[in-house]
Design an enzyme around this catalytic site. Structure first.
Site, PDB file in Angstrom:
ATOM      1  N   SER A   1       1.065  -1.301  -0.130  1.00 24.57           N
ATOM      2  CA  SER A   1      -0.097   0.068   0.043  1.00 24.57           C
ATOM      3  C   SER A   1       0.856   1.232  -0.200  1.00 24.57           C
ATOM      4  O   SER A   1       1.923   1.237   0.527  1.00 24.57           O
ATOM      5  CB  SER A   1      -0.799   0.170   1.171  1.00 24.57           C
ATOM      6  OG  SER A   1      -1.389   1.234   1.377  1.00 24.57           O
TER       7      SER A   1
ATOM      8  N   TYR B   1      -1.541  -1.291  11.176  1.00 30.61           N
ATOM      9  CA  TYR B   1      -1.744  -1.612   9.713  1.00 30.61           C
ATOM     10  C   TYR B   1      -0.477  -1.526   8.815  1.00 30.61           C
ATOM     11  O   TYR B   1       0.032  -2.082   8.008  1.00 30.61           O
ATOM     12  CB  TYR B   1      -2.939  -1.157   9.044  1.00 30.61           C
ATOM     13  CG  TYR B   1      -3.448  -1.233   7.612  1.00 30.61           C
ATOM     14  CD1 TYR B   1      -3.672  -2.656   7.189  1.00 30.61           C
ATOM     15  CD2 TYR B   1      -3.007  -0.217   6.793  1.00 30.61           C
ATOM     16  CE1 TYR B   1      -3.796  -2.943   5.794  1.00 30.61           C
ATOM     17  CE2 TYR B   1      -3.151  -0.497   5.398  1.00 30.61           C
ATOM     18  CZ  TYR B   1      -3.513  -1.645   5.115  1.00 30.61           C
ATOM     19  OH  TYR B   1      -3.671  -1.860   3.503  1.00 30.61           O
TER      20      TYR B   1
ATOM     21  N   LYS C   1       2.434  -4.040   6.892  1.00 28.57           N
ATOM     22  CA  LYS C   1       2.687  -4.047   5.472  1.00 28.57           C
ATOM     23  C   LYS C   1       4.204  -3.791   5.323  1.00 28.57           C
ATOM     24  O   LYS C   1       4.900  -4.375   4.589  1.00 28.57           O
ATOM     25  CB  LYS C   1       1.963  -2.865   4.696  1.00 28.57           C
ATOM     26  CG  LYS C   1       0.396  -2.955   4.452  1.00 28.57           C
ATOM     27  CD  LYS C   1       0.141  -4.161   3.655  1.00 28.57           C
ATOM     28  CE  LYS C   1      -1.324  -4.677   3.638  1.00 28.57           C
ATOM     29  NZ  LYS C   1      -1.483  -5.573   3.026  1.00 28.57           N
TER      30      LYS C   1
HETATM   31  P1  NAD Z   1     -10.825  -6.860   1.690  1.00 25.88           P
HETATM   32  O1  NAD Z   1     -11.066  -6.702   3.133  1.00 25.88           O
HETATM   33  O2  NAD Z   1     -12.152  -6.814   0.641  1.00 25.88           O
HETATM   34  O3  NAD Z   1     -10.363  -8.204   1.204  1.00 25.88           O
HETATM   35  C1  NAD Z   1      -9.556  -9.045   2.171  1.00 25.88           C
HETATM   36  C2  NAD Z   1      -9.859 -10.643   1.980  1.00 25.88           C
HETATM   37  O4  NAD Z   1      -9.028 -11.197   2.729  1.00 25.88           O
HETATM   38  C3  NAD Z   1     -11.428 -10.567   2.695  1.00 25.88           C
HETATM   39  O5  NAD Z   1     -12.207 -11.497   1.705  1.00 25.88           O
HETATM   40  C4  NAD Z   1     -11.279 -11.318   3.846  1.00 25.88           C
HETATM   41  O6  NAD Z   1     -12.233 -12.224   4.363  1.00 25.88           O
HETATM   42  C5  NAD Z   1      -9.885 -12.068   3.697  1.00 25.88           C
HETATM   43  N1  NAD Z   1      -8.777 -12.490   4.701  1.00 25.88           N
HETATM   44  C6  NAD Z   1      -8.488 -11.674   5.810  1.00 25.88           C
HETATM   45  N2  NAD Z   1      -8.069 -12.221   6.774  1.00 25.88           N
HETATM   46  C7  NAD Z   1      -7.815 -13.480   6.352  1.00 25.88           C
HETATM   47  C8  NAD Z   1      -7.326 -14.656   6.893  1.00 25.88           C
HETATM   48  N3  NAD Z   1      -6.560 -14.886   8.163  1.00 25.88           N
HETATM   49  N4  NAD Z   1      -7.424 -15.937   6.213  1.00 25.88           N
HETATM   50  C9  NAD Z   1      -8.168 -16.033   4.987  1.00 25.88           C
HETATM   51  N5  NAD Z   1      -8.685 -14.950   4.379  1.00 25.88           N
HETATM   52  C10 NAD Z   1      -8.644 -13.620   5.022  1.00 25.88           C
HETATM   53  O7  NAD Z   1      -9.837  -5.777   1.255  1.00 25.88           O
HETATM   54  P2  NAD Z   1      -9.156  -5.303  -0.109  1.00 25.88           P
HETATM   55  O8  NAD Z   1      -9.586  -3.996  -0.188  1.00 25.88           O
HETATM   56  O9  NAD Z   1      -9.699  -6.390  -1.106  1.00 25.88           O
HETATM   57  O10 NAD Z   1      -7.496  -5.474   0.107  1.00 25.88           O
HETATM   58  C11 NAD Z   1      -6.770  -6.489  -0.599  1.00 25.88           C
HETATM   59  C12 NAD Z   1      -5.440  -6.177  -0.109  1.00 25.88           C
HETATM   60  O11 NAD Z   1      -5.137  -5.049  -0.622  1.00 25.88           O
HETATM   61  C13 NAD Z   1      -5.197  -5.999   1.362  1.00 25.88           C
HETATM   62  O12 NAD Z   1      -4.061  -6.774   1.499  1.00 25.88           O
HETATM   63  C14 NAD Z   1      -4.954  -4.625   1.504  1.00 25.88           C
HETATM   64  O13 NAD Z   1      -4.256  -4.362   2.768  1.00 25.88           O
HETATM   65  C15 NAD Z   1      -4.323  -3.987   0.213  1.00 25.88           C
HETATM   66  N6  NAD Z   1      -4.772  -2.787  -0.036  1.00 25.88           N
HETATM   67  C16 NAD Z   1      -5.982  -2.185  -0.095  1.00 25.88           C
HETATM   68  C17 NAD Z   1      -6.350  -1.206  -0.236  1.00 25.88           C
HETATM   69  C18 NAD Z   1      -7.826  -0.640  -0.619  1.00 25.88           C
HETATM   70  O14 NAD Z   1      -7.926   0.628  -0.452  1.00 25.88           O
HETATM   71  N7  NAD Z   1      -8.855  -1.601  -0.500  1.00 25.88           N
HETATM   72  C19 NAD Z   1      -5.438  -0.140  -0.481  1.00 25.88           C
HETATM   73  C20 NAD Z   1      -4.103  -0.426  -0.468  1.00 25.88           C
HETATM   74  C21 NAD Z   1      -3.793  -1.735  -0.186  1.00 25.88           C
HETATM   75  C1  UD1 Z   2      -6.819   5.207   3.832  1.00 23.85           C
HETATM   76  C2  UD1 Z   2      -5.973   4.479   5.107  1.00 23.85           C
HETATM   77  C3  UD1 Z   2      -4.759   3.963   4.327  1.00 23.85           C
HETATM   78  C4  UD1 Z   2      -4.784   3.248   3.065  1.00 23.85           C
HETATM   79  C5  UD1 Z   2      -5.763   3.919   1.953  1.00 23.85           C
HETATM   80  C6  UD1 Z   2      -6.152   3.328   0.936  1.00 23.85           C
HETATM   81  C7  UD1 Z   2      -6.547   5.543   7.134  1.00 23.85           C
HETATM   82  C8  UD1 Z   2      -6.271   6.582   8.081  1.00 23.85           C
HETATM   83  N1  UD1 Z   2      -5.872   5.515   5.979  1.00 23.85           N
HETATM   84  O1  UD1 Z   2      -6.188   6.407   3.642  1.00 23.85           O
HETATM   85  O2  UD1 Z   2      -4.024   3.291   5.580  1.00 23.85           O
HETATM   86  O3  UD1 Z   2      -3.678   2.816   2.427  1.00 23.85           O
HETATM   87  O4  UD1 Z   2      -7.151   4.291   2.570  1.00 23.85           O
HETATM   88  O5  UD1 Z   2      -7.088   2.082   1.284  1.00 23.85           O
HETATM   89  O6  UD1 Z   2      -7.592   4.987   7.025  1.00 23.85           O
HETATM   90  N2  UD1 Z   2     -12.545  11.442   3.950  1.00 23.85           N
HETATM   91  C9  UD1 Z   2     -13.624  12.450   4.408  1.00 23.85           C
HETATM   92  N3  UD1 Z   2     -14.657  11.795   4.854  1.00 23.85           N
HETATM   93  C10 UD1 Z   2     -14.901  10.220   4.995  1.00 23.85           C
HETATM   94  C11 UD1 Z   2     -13.794   9.339   4.522  1.00 23.85           C
HETATM   95  C12 UD1 Z   2     -12.368  10.108   4.057  1.00 23.85           C
HETATM   96  O7  UD1 Z   2     -13.316  13.222   4.426  1.00 23.85           O
HETATM   97  O8  UD1 Z   2     -15.681   9.912   5.602  1.00 23.85           O
HETATM   98  C13 UD1 Z   2     -11.150  11.884   3.380  1.00 23.85           C
HETATM   99  C14 UD1 Z   2      -9.982  11.596   4.046  1.00 23.85           C
HETATM  100  O9  UD1 Z   2      -9.704  12.613   4.958  1.00 23.85           O
HETATM  101  C15 UD1 Z   2      -8.782  11.722   2.906  1.00 23.85           C
HETATM  102  C16 UD1 Z   2      -9.741  11.243   1.662  1.00 23.85           C
HETATM  103  O10 UD1 Z   2     -11.278  11.369   1.984  1.00 23.85           O
HETATM  104  O11 UD1 Z   2      -8.409  12.877   2.574  1.00 23.85           O
HETATM  105  C17 UD1 Z   2      -9.480   9.649   1.350  1.00 23.85           C
HETATM  106  O12 UD1 Z   2      -9.815   8.796   2.495  1.00 23.85           O
HETATM  107  P1  UD1 Z   2      -9.769   7.401   2.281  1.00 23.85           P
HETATM  108  O13 UD1 Z   2     -10.606   6.924   1.460  1.00 23.85           O
HETATM  109  O14 UD1 Z   2      -9.711   7.100   3.961  1.00 23.85           O
HETATM  110  O15 UD1 Z   2      -8.231   6.882   2.085  1.00 23.85           O
HETATM  111  P2  UD1 Z   2      -6.834   7.452   2.508  1.00 23.85           P
HETATM  112  O16 UD1 Z   2      -6.758   8.575   3.589  1.00 23.85           O
HETATM  113  O17 UD1 Z   2      -5.699   7.545   1.295  1.00 23.85           O
END
Ligand code: NAD
Ligand code: UD1
Length: 337
Positions: free
Chosen positions: A125, A149, A153
């Site tokens: 991330s 968190y 990572k």
């Molecule tokens: P998500 O929660 O939708 O998907 C994660 C999946 O992993 C879920 O289906 C959950 O049930 C499963 N899981 C969690 N713990 C587990 C375990 N112990 N054993 C088996 N399954 C398990 O999340 P996502 O948004 O799809 O994110 C996927 C990856 O991308 C994660 O590693 C997350 O940290 C990373 N990531 C997500 C974002 C974002 O904004 N969504 C941003 C940066 C990085």
């Molecule tokens: C969040 C996570 C970050 C993760 C990233 C991508 C936190 C503190 N950080 O960050 O670890 O890597 O998502 O998944 O959770 N906002 C509002 N109102 C809301 C929600 C968000 O104003 O209800 C604003 C936030 O302040 C920010 C922007 O929207 O400025 C985006 O927020 P968000 O979607 O949570 O993403 P990140 O802040 O990038």
């Protein structure tokens, strides 16, 4: 390539990546404990692709379950999405986060070693860059973490670099996602957070569909043109395609870290207005204090992914909003609708 194991493959990013892998002719095995997802998603993936998905219900903290899945289906590569990902919750329950994310990843790596699989894509991330020292962020920017968190990572990234130093035959892609949003254009799969969404786009979508009343905008005094926070939002289908390209690139031993973002930042207010335009709905909002730990601006330099993978995010902000809206208004309560 033989079947690919997707830990966390039922989640938001895993399900969209599964669709792209199936469409490209790969076989996939989803390994998930459904702690943050719903089994219905896999029926939808099958509906979109017309292909079948192998499912193993299991927990990444159990090496034997992972090994059984890899050997049963003869998996040749792993994409490791499974993770707990809520920043606030990670500050309240750090041990659960380290156990699930770090210990779980160690089990994934040990299961891979035991079965002779050494091709891995890992979901990292942009959070590993901590507070940006310059923008746009390059992969060489110093790494740091401000919450459990993010630290989980960073620890995993370090473990992967150590593993590759000791065993240079491994093929490891560390993908640093910026802010994935949007949904598959079919409207059949999308982001379905349990409880109150932590992230901006799913919160806006739930306001638009009437599940929540008002968006709180956290901070209006950032040093940005309109005072609200700026992020690099990218369409989840572009992100999924990035995994496909990265997997193709892992045909030689390496340990590569890549940013997956668009390179363009949008403010919270710009996102609200774009969503209003795409959905035809008004999003009531109010300003609230800054969220602890938030940075003013964060966006990628995505040029390395273009140079190395030939990958570039192509879908516009308008598409991100339209596709989020299609998913949300067809599935008001997500997969439980
Ligand atoms: P998500 O929660 O939708 O998907 C994660 C999946 O992993 C879920 O289906 C959950 O049930 C499963 N899981 C969690 N713990 C587990 C375990 N112990 N054993 C088996 N399954 C398990 O999340 P996502 O948004 O799809 O994110 C996927 C990856 O991308 C994660 O590693 C997350 O940290 C990373 N990531 C997500 C974002 C974002 O904004 N969504 C941003 C940066 C990085
Ligand atoms: C969040 C996570 C970050 C993760 C990233 C991508 C936190 C503190 N950080 O960050 O670890 O890597 O998502 O998944 O959770 N906002 C509002 N109102 C809301 C929600 C968000 O104003 O209800 C604003 C936030 O302040 C920010 C922007 O929207 O400025 C985006 O927020 P968000 O979607 O949570 O993403 P990140 O802040 O990038």
């Amino acid at each position: 390539m033989g079947p690919i194991l997707l830990t966390g493959g039922a989640g938001y990013i895993g399900s969209h990546t599964g669709v792209e892998l199936l469409n490209a002719g790969h076989d996939i095995v989803v390994f998930d404990n459904f702690s943050n997802s719903h089994p219905e998603v896999l029926d939808r993936v099958e509906q979109i692709t017309g292909k079948s998905v192998h499912l193993v219900r299991g927990d990444i903290r159990h090496q034997a379950e992972l090994e059984a899945a890899i050997t049963t289906y003869n998996c040749q590569a792993v994409i490791h999405f499974a993770c707990l990902k809520a920043v606030g919750e990670s500050m309240e329950r750090p041990l659960e986060y380290y156990e699930n994310n770090v210990l779980g990843t160690l089990q994934v790596l040990q299961a891979m070693r035991a079965t002779g699989v050494n091709t891995l894509l890992f979901s990292s991330s942009a959070t590993v860059y901590g507070v940006p020292q310059y923008l746009p962020l390059k992969e060489t920017h110093p790494l740091s973490a401000t919450n459990p968190y993010a630290r989980s990572k960073l620890i995993i990234e370090d473990i992967l670099r150590d593993l590759h130093r000791a065993n240079p035959e491994w093929r490891i892609g560390i993908l640093r996602y910026f802010n994935p949003v949007g949904a598959h254009e079919s409207g059949l799969i999308g982001e379905d957070p349990l409880g109150v969404p932590n992230n901006l786009m799913p919160f806006i979508a739930q306001v638009a569909v009437g599940r929540r009343n008002t968006l709180q905008i956290w901070g209006r005094d950032y040093p940005t043109p309109d005072g609200t926070g700026i992020r690099d939002y990218l369409h989840v289908v572009d992100l999924a395609i990035g995994h496909l390209r990265a997997l193709q690139h892992l045909d030689t031993p390496q340990c590569l870290s890549l940013n997956l973002g668009t390179g363009t930042g949008y403010s919270v207010l710009e996102i609200v207005h774009a969503f209003e335009k795409s959905s035809g709905k008004t999003i009531p909002y109010e300003f609230a204090p800054r969220r602890t730990g938030d940075v003013a601006s964060c966006y990628a330099d995505p040029s390395l992914a273009l140079a190395v993978l030939g990958w570039k995010a192509e879908r516009t902000l308008e598409r991100m909003c339209e596709d989020t809206w299609r998913w949300q208004h067809h599935n008001i309560h997500g997969y439980r609708s």
